[in-house]
Motif scaffolding. Sequence first.
Motif, PDB file in Angstrom:
ATOM      1  N   MET A  53      48.998  49.344  -8.842  1.00 57.52           N
ATOM      2  CA  MET A  53      48.781  47.995  -8.346  1.00 57.52           C
ATOM      3  C   MET A  53      50.060  47.444  -7.742  1.00 57.52           C
ATOM      4  N   ALA A  54      49.921  46.875  -6.559  1.00 50.89           N
ATOM      5  CA  ALA A  54      51.099  46.341  -5.869  1.00 50.89           C
ATOM      6  C   ALA A  54      51.600  45.056  -6.512  1.00 50.89           C
ATOM      7  N   PHE A  55      50.676  44.266  -7.062  1.00 57.66           N
ATOM      8  CA  PHE A  55      51.045  42.968  -7.621  1.00 57.66           C
ATOM      9  C   PHE A  55      50.586  42.877  -9.072  1.00 57.66           C
ATOM     10  N   ASP A  56      51.525  42.529  -9.933  1.00 57.64           N
ATOM     11  CA  ASP A  56      51.231  42.399 -11.357  1.00 57.64           C
ATOM     12  C   ASP A  56      50.890  40.951 -11.695  1.00 57.64           C
ATOM     13  N   LEU A  57      50.224  40.784 -12.835  1.00 55.52           N
ATOM     14  CA  LEU A  57      50.034  39.442 -13.391  1.00 55.52           C
ATOM     15  C   LEU A  57      51.339  39.035 -14.058  1.00 55.52           C
ATOM     16  N   PRO A  58      52.060  38.063 -13.508  1.00 55.24           N
ATOM     17  CA  PRO A  58      53.354  37.697 -14.102  1.00 55.24           C
ATOM     18  C   PRO A  58      53.157  36.966 -15.422  1.00 55.24           C
ATOM     19  N   PRO A  59      53.974  37.256 -16.407  1.00 57.04           N
ATOM     20  CA  PRO A  59      53.855  36.534 -17.677  1.00 57.04           C
ATOM     21  C   PRO A  59      54.284  35.086 -17.516  1.00 57.04           C
ATOM     22  N   LEU A  60      53.748  34.243 -18.374  1.00 56.41           N
ATOM     23  CA  LEU A  60      54.215  32.861 -18.391  1.00 56.41           C
ATOM     24  C   LEU A  60      55.682  32.822 -18.812  1.00 56.41           C
ATOM     25  N   PRO A  61      56.468  31.912 -18.254  1.00 56.18           N
ATOM     26  CA  PRO A  61      57.877  31.801 -18.646  1.00 56.18           C
ATOM     27  C   PRO A  61      58.100  30.977 -19.912  1.00 56.18           C
ATOM     28  N   TYR A  62      57.024  30.676 -20.631  1.00 62.22           N
ATOM     29  CA  TYR A  62      57.087  29.868 -21.856  1.00 62.22           C
ATOM     30  C   TYR A  62      55.818  30.165 -22.646  1.00 62.22           C
ATOM     31  N   ASP A  63      55.726  29.664 -23.857  1.00 67.26           N
ATOM     32  CA  ASP A  63      54.534  29.870 -24.681  1.00 67.26           C
ATOM     33  C   ASP A  63      53.338  29.100 -24.120  1.00 67.26           C
ATOM     34  N   TYR A  64      52.150  29.513 -24.485  1.00 73.33           N
ATOM     35  CA  TYR A  64      50.936  28.879 -23.981  1.00 73.33           C
ATOM     36  C   TYR A  64      50.853  27.401 -24.349  1.00 73.33           C
ATOM     37  N   ASP A  65      51.437  27.017 -25.475  1.00 73.68           N
ATOM     38  CA  ASP A  65      51.363  25.621 -25.911  1.00 73.68           C
ATOM     39  C   ASP A  65      52.594  24.810 -25.529  1.00 73.68           C
ATOM     40  N   ALA A  66      53.478  25.396 -24.729  1.00 75.04           N
ATOM     41  CA  ALA A  66      54.783  24.767 -24.463  1.00 75.04           C
ATOM     42  C   ALA A  66      54.693  23.483 -23.650  1.00 75.04           C
ATOM     43  N   LEU A  67      53.631  23.324 -22.882  1.00 78.41           N
ATOM     44  CA  LEU A  67      53.520  22.151 -22.007  1.00 78.41           C
ATOM     45  C   LEU A  67      52.626  21.064 -22.590  1.00 78.41           C
ATOM     46  N   GLU A  68      52.207  21.233 -23.834  1.00 79.74           N
ATOM     47  CA  GLU A  68      51.404  20.181 -24.485  1.00 79.74           C
ATOM     48  C   GLU A  68      52.243  18.931 -24.693  1.00 79.74           C
TER      49      GLU A  68
END
Length: 203
Positions: free
Chosen positions: A1-16
């Motif tokens: 695959m040419a393009f990967d799914l980039p990981p989030l730069p923070y935890d899933y709950d970090a923007l709550e």
Amino acid sequence: MAFDLPPLPYDYDALEPTISKETMTFHHDKHHKAYTDNFNKGVDADPSLQGKSAEEIMAVMSSQPPLVRNNGGGWWNHDFFWKIMTPGGGQPSGKLAQAIDAYGGLDKLKEEFNTKGAGQFGSGWAWVIADASGALKVTSTPNQDNPLMDAVAERGTPILGNDVWEHAYYLTYRNDRAAYLKAWWDVVNWDEAGRRYEAAVAG
């Protein structure tokens, strides 16, 4: 695959509480993954796109089929979106702050950005872009289009961008897109926006 799914730069709950863990999980793991998978399908089907960066593909998007345009835009837009947010937010500084002052101030920028986002019919994005001179402009695009595409009316370098598709906010804000747009400023990554602005004006 040419393009990967980039990981989030923070935890899933970090923007709550601005963006909930549930929203972030579905948005990244389901929606962004689907754009990634389908973008790769489109690139794999066209030898002329293979080996090109996403930005190079955006620049020729007017000649691409919907599979590439919709999903390539979705891949790039979301990669940008995660990075332009951060827990705790902040304030603009440096050259970007000066450009915002020249625009008319941060309050004016926010007001016009929120108006563009709220007024985008259906799905789409609100943007702050920089033109070749470094001047800022507020714009919006439908669907997964972005200002890097040669297919859009107002091109420029994205400095800020907010996703106004319902999947970005509906679990928390229901149909109140305006409330989501207002709250979003609390998690803007001004350091990243400033870095992108300085890179844009440096050419």
